[in-house]
Design a protein around this motif. Structure first.
Motif, PDB file in Angstrom:
ATOM      1  N   GLY A 173      -9.655  -4.120  -0.821  1.00  0.00           N
ATOM      2  CA  GLY A 173      -8.117  -3.675  -1.127  1.00  0.00           C
ATOM      3  C   GLY A 173      -7.846  -2.095  -1.350  1.00  0.00           C
ATOM      4  O   GLY A 173      -7.256  -1.850  -2.463  1.00  0.00           O
ATOM      5  N   THR A 174      -8.519  -1.400  -0.694  1.00  0.00           N
ATOM      6  CA  THR A 174      -8.729   0.235  -1.014  1.00  0.00           C
ATOM      7  C   THR A 174      -7.321   0.550  -1.156  1.00  0.00           C
ATOM      8  O   THR A 174      -7.087   1.481  -2.070  1.00  0.00           O
ATOM      9  CB  THR A 174      -9.162   0.774   0.335  1.00  0.00           C
ATOM     10  OG1 THR A 174     -10.562   0.058   0.499  1.00  0.00           O
ATOM     11  CG2 THR A 174      -9.493   2.388  -0.083  1.00  0.00           C
ATOM     12  N   GLY A 175      -6.395   0.286  -0.502  1.00  0.00           N
ATOM     13  CA  GLY A 175      -4.956   1.069  -0.388  1.00  0.00           C
ATOM     14  C   GLY A 175      -5.127   2.248   0.236  1.00  0.00           C
ATOM     15  O   GLY A 175      -6.196   2.966   0.700  1.00  0.00           O
ATOM     16  N   TYR A 217     -15.921   1.972   6.116  1.00  0.00           N
ATOM     17  CA  TYR A 217     -14.606   1.365   6.245  1.00  0.00           C
ATOM     18  C   TYR A 217     -14.738   0.106   6.955  1.00  0.00           C
ATOM     19  O   TYR A 217     -15.476   0.158   8.140  1.00  0.00           O
ATOM     20  CB  TYR A 217     -13.675   2.210   6.620  1.00  0.00           C
ATOM     21  CG  TYR A 217     -12.501   1.814   5.818  1.00  0.00           C
ATOM     22  CD1 TYR A 217     -11.545   0.775   6.147  1.00  0.00           C
ATOM     23  CD2 TYR A 217     -11.902   3.156   4.979  1.00  0.00           C
ATOM     24  CE1 TYR A 217     -10.462   0.618   5.289  1.00  0.00           C
ATOM     25  CE2 TYR A 217     -10.618   2.666   4.172  1.00  0.00           C
ATOM     26  CZ  TYR A 217      -9.913   1.713   4.540  1.00  0.00           C
ATOM     27  OH  TYR A 217      -8.718   1.550   3.790  1.00  0.00           O
ATOM     28  N   TYR A 262     -15.741   0.408   1.848  1.00  0.00           N
ATOM     29  CA  TYR A 262     -13.941   0.225   1.619  1.00  0.00           C
ATOM     30  C   TYR A 262     -13.590  -1.049   2.728  1.00  0.00           C
ATOM     31  O   TYR A 262     -13.893  -1.123   3.661  1.00  0.00           O
ATOM     32  CB  TYR A 262     -13.225   1.353   1.928  1.00  0.00           C
ATOM     33  CG  TYR A 262     -13.317   2.374   0.849  1.00  0.00           C
ATOM     34  CD1 TYR A 262     -12.807   2.279  -0.354  1.00  0.00           C
ATOM     35  CD2 TYR A 262     -13.988   3.560   1.127  1.00  0.00           C
ATOM     36  CE1 TYR A 262     -12.978   3.441  -1.345  1.00  0.00           C
ATOM     37  CE2 TYR A 262     -14.089   4.654   0.154  1.00  0.00           C
ATOM     38  CZ  TYR A 262     -13.530   4.452  -1.004  1.00  0.00           C
ATOM     39  OH  TYR A 262     -13.758   5.870  -1.766  1.00  0.00           O
ATOM     40  N   ASP A 278     -10.254  -3.167   3.871  1.00  0.00           N
ATOM     41  CA  ASP A 278      -8.548  -3.181   3.916  1.00  0.00           C
ATOM     42  C   ASP A 278      -8.300  -3.795   5.183  1.00  0.00           C
ATOM     43  O   ASP A 278      -9.074  -3.349   6.133  1.00  0.00           O
ATOM     44  CB  ASP A 278      -7.925  -1.829   3.521  1.00  0.00           C
ATOM     45  CG  ASP A 278      -6.542  -2.206   2.967  1.00  0.00           C
ATOM     46  OD1 ASP A 278      -5.597  -2.763   3.379  1.00  0.00           O
ATOM     47  OD2 ASP A 278      -6.222  -1.615   1.726  1.00  0.00           O
ATOM     48  N   ASN A 279      -7.197  -4.265   5.404  1.00  0.00           N
ATOM     49  CA  ASN A 279      -6.685  -4.544   6.968  1.00  0.00           C
ATOM     50  C   ASN A 279      -5.378  -4.150   7.003  1.00  0.00           C
ATOM     51  O   ASN A 279      -4.688  -4.559   7.876  1.00  0.00           O
ATOM     52  CB  ASN A 279      -6.845  -6.012   6.908  1.00  0.00           C
ATOM     53  CG  ASN A 279      -5.708  -7.099   6.174  1.00  0.00           C
ATOM     54  OD1 ASN A 279      -5.211  -6.404   5.077  1.00  0.00           O
ATOM     55  ND2 ASN A 279      -5.617  -8.124   6.505  1.00  0.00           N
ATOM     56  N   ASP A 280      -4.685  -3.382   6.162  1.00  0.00           N
ATOM     57  CA  ASP A 280      -3.292  -2.759   6.492  1.00  0.00           C
ATOM     58  C   ASP A 280      -3.297  -1.714   7.524  1.00  0.00           C
ATOM     59  O   ASP A 280      -4.287  -0.854   7.399  1.00  0.00           O
ATOM     60  CB  ASP A 280      -2.552  -2.487   5.133  1.00  0.00           C
ATOM     61  CG  ASP A 280      -1.339  -1.581   5.477  1.00  0.00           C
ATOM     62  OD1 ASP A 280      -1.377  -0.359   5.325  1.00  0.00           O
ATOM     63  OD2 ASP A 280      -0.502  -2.207   5.822  1.00  0.00           O
ATOM     64  N   ALA A 334       0.795  -1.036  -0.035  1.00  0.00           N
ATOM     65  CA  ALA A 334       0.251   0.031  -0.088  1.00  0.00           C
ATOM     66  C   ALA A 334       0.907   1.243  -0.060  1.00  0.00           C
ATOM     67  O   ALA A 334       0.471   2.345  -0.717  1.00  0.00           O
ATOM     68  CB  ALA A 334      -0.867  -0.195   1.203  1.00  0.00           C
ATOM     69  N   ILE A 373      -5.907  -6.705  -6.123  1.00  0.00           N
ATOM     70  CA  ILE A 373      -5.827  -7.570  -4.862  1.00  0.00           C
ATOM     71  C   ILE A 373      -5.884  -8.926  -5.288  1.00  0.00           C
ATOM     72  O   ILE A 373      -5.118  -9.565  -4.350  1.00  0.00           O
ATOM     73  CB  ILE A 373      -7.441  -7.087  -4.095  1.00  0.00           C
ATOM     74  CG1 ILE A 373      -7.132  -7.598  -2.852  1.00  0.00           C
ATOM     75  CG2 ILE A 373      -8.416  -7.306  -4.898  1.00  0.00           C
ATOM     76  CD1 ILE A 373      -6.062  -6.969  -1.925  1.00  0.00           C
ATOM     77  N   ASP A 379      -9.884  -8.595   5.952  1.00  0.00           N
ATOM     78  CA  ASP A 379      -8.849  -9.188   4.799  1.00  0.00           C
ATOM     79  C   ASP A 379      -9.663  -9.866   3.669  1.00  0.00           C
ATOM     80  O   ASP A 379     -10.737 -10.691   3.939  1.00  0.00           O
ATOM     81  CB  ASP A 379      -8.104 -10.606   5.468  1.00  0.00           C
ATOM     82  CG  ASP A 379      -6.941 -11.096   4.631  1.00  0.00           C
ATOM     83  OD1 ASP A 379      -7.108 -10.999   3.468  1.00  0.00           O
ATOM     84  OD2 ASP A 379      -5.741 -11.247   5.260  1.00  0.00           O
ATOM     85  N   VAL A 390      -3.070   2.084   6.155  1.00  0.00           N
ATOM     86  CA  VAL A 390      -4.339   2.401   5.531  1.00  0.00           C
ATOM     87  C   VAL A 390      -5.420   2.618   6.329  1.00  0.00           C
ATOM     88  O   VAL A 390      -6.082   3.706   6.370  1.00  0.00           O
ATOM     89  CB  VAL A 390      -4.903   1.091   4.451  1.00  0.00           C
ATOM     90  CG1 VAL A 390      -6.004   1.610   3.755  1.00  0.00           C
ATOM     91  CG2 VAL A 390      -3.608   1.080   3.538  1.00  0.00           C
TER      92      VAL A 390
END
Length: 264
Positions: free
Chosen positions: A80-82, A129, A104, A106-108, A19, A161, A133, A111
């Motif tokens: 996998g938005t970023g 949001y 959205y 994501d799991n980072d 990301a 993704i 994962d 992010v």
């Protein structure tokens, strides 16, 4: 819905992460020296990677404008938005149709730390949001309601993704689980790197990435990519370089497939 803000201790600044490297390639500032170093080395091995990143983002804009303006889709699930950049999905959609609803996923941690900025949507619509994962589609589906109404068509966005799901059968099951839960008239939007379309030079760069960054990545052939779209009706022009999908004159090919397909 989980808390979108995690402890900074969970953010690894000693290893490059997709990301943040992608953010660097797009000219953003939300990255660490290790991300810039790895990203620049990948660029030295595969100079067109920045063009791929920009083409992927431009594809998103064209697709969302098509789906909101021409098709009338009012709901988006962006997995996998970023990191937030210019013209995120909700911004593009709500400029055309202010009442559009976007979730959205994501799991980072980096992010998720920017979720507050990403959540600034139009007052008529809704933007949410989910911390989840992509490998756990059932968890995603449990979290989308009530923001999204799964009795009405949804555009499922999975841009860049599935290349992080190394097992093709697993990736196919993820897509199948998500699309099985969507009603008729929904859409699937995919992009994916390939060693075809002039991407042969990316093979060594991907090996370097997998040895020096996270998460690991894989390219896929047109035939493999097409299996993610089985049972769906491809929107013209079908499976092409994402840079060429309904693009204007002068567009040049990049080694990244793009496709949009409708659930009958």
């Amino acid at each position: 819905m989980t808390d979108p803000h995690r402890s900074p201790a969970q953010v690894r600044s000693d290893i490059a992460h997709n990301a943040r490297v992608w953010n660097h390639w797009l000219g953003g500032k939300d990255n660490y020296p290790i991300d810039r170093a790895v990203g620049d080395h990948v660029t030295s091995m595969y100079p067109s990677i920045g063009e791929v990143a920009r083409a992927d983002r431009a594809f998103l804009g064209r697709v969302v404008r098509y789906l909101t303006g021409d098709v009338g889709i009012g709901q988006f699930l962006d997995i996998g938005t970023g990191l937030p950049t210019a013209d995120n999905t909700h911004e593009v959609a709500q400029r055309t149709a202010p009442a559009t609803r976007v979730v959205y996923v994501d799991n980072d941690p980096t992010v998720l730390a920017h979720a507050r900025a990403l959540l600034a949507g139009s007052p008529e619509g809704a933007t949410e949001y989910i911390d989840a994962d992509a490998r756990h589609p059932e968890q995603i589906l449990r979290g989308v309601e009530p923001t999204l109404d799964l009795k009405k068509p949804v555009a499922v966005m999975m841009l860049g993704i599935l290349n992080f799901v190394l097992d093709t059968d697993e990736a196919r099951k993820i897509v199948g689980t998500l699309m099985d839960a969507m009603p008729s008239g929904s859409y699937l939007v995919l992009t994916h790197p390939t060693l075809e379309l002039g991407g042969e030079g990316n093979e060594a760069a991907m090996r370097f990435w997998n040895e020096n960054a996270t998460p690991p990545i894989t390219a896929r052939s047109r035939a493999e990519f097409a299996t993610f779209l089985e049972g769906l009706e491809l929107v013209e022009p079908g499976i092409v370089s994402c840079a060429l999908w309904r693009a204007g004159p002068g567009a040049t090919q990049v080694a990244q497939f793009g496709a949009v397909a409708r659930k009958r």
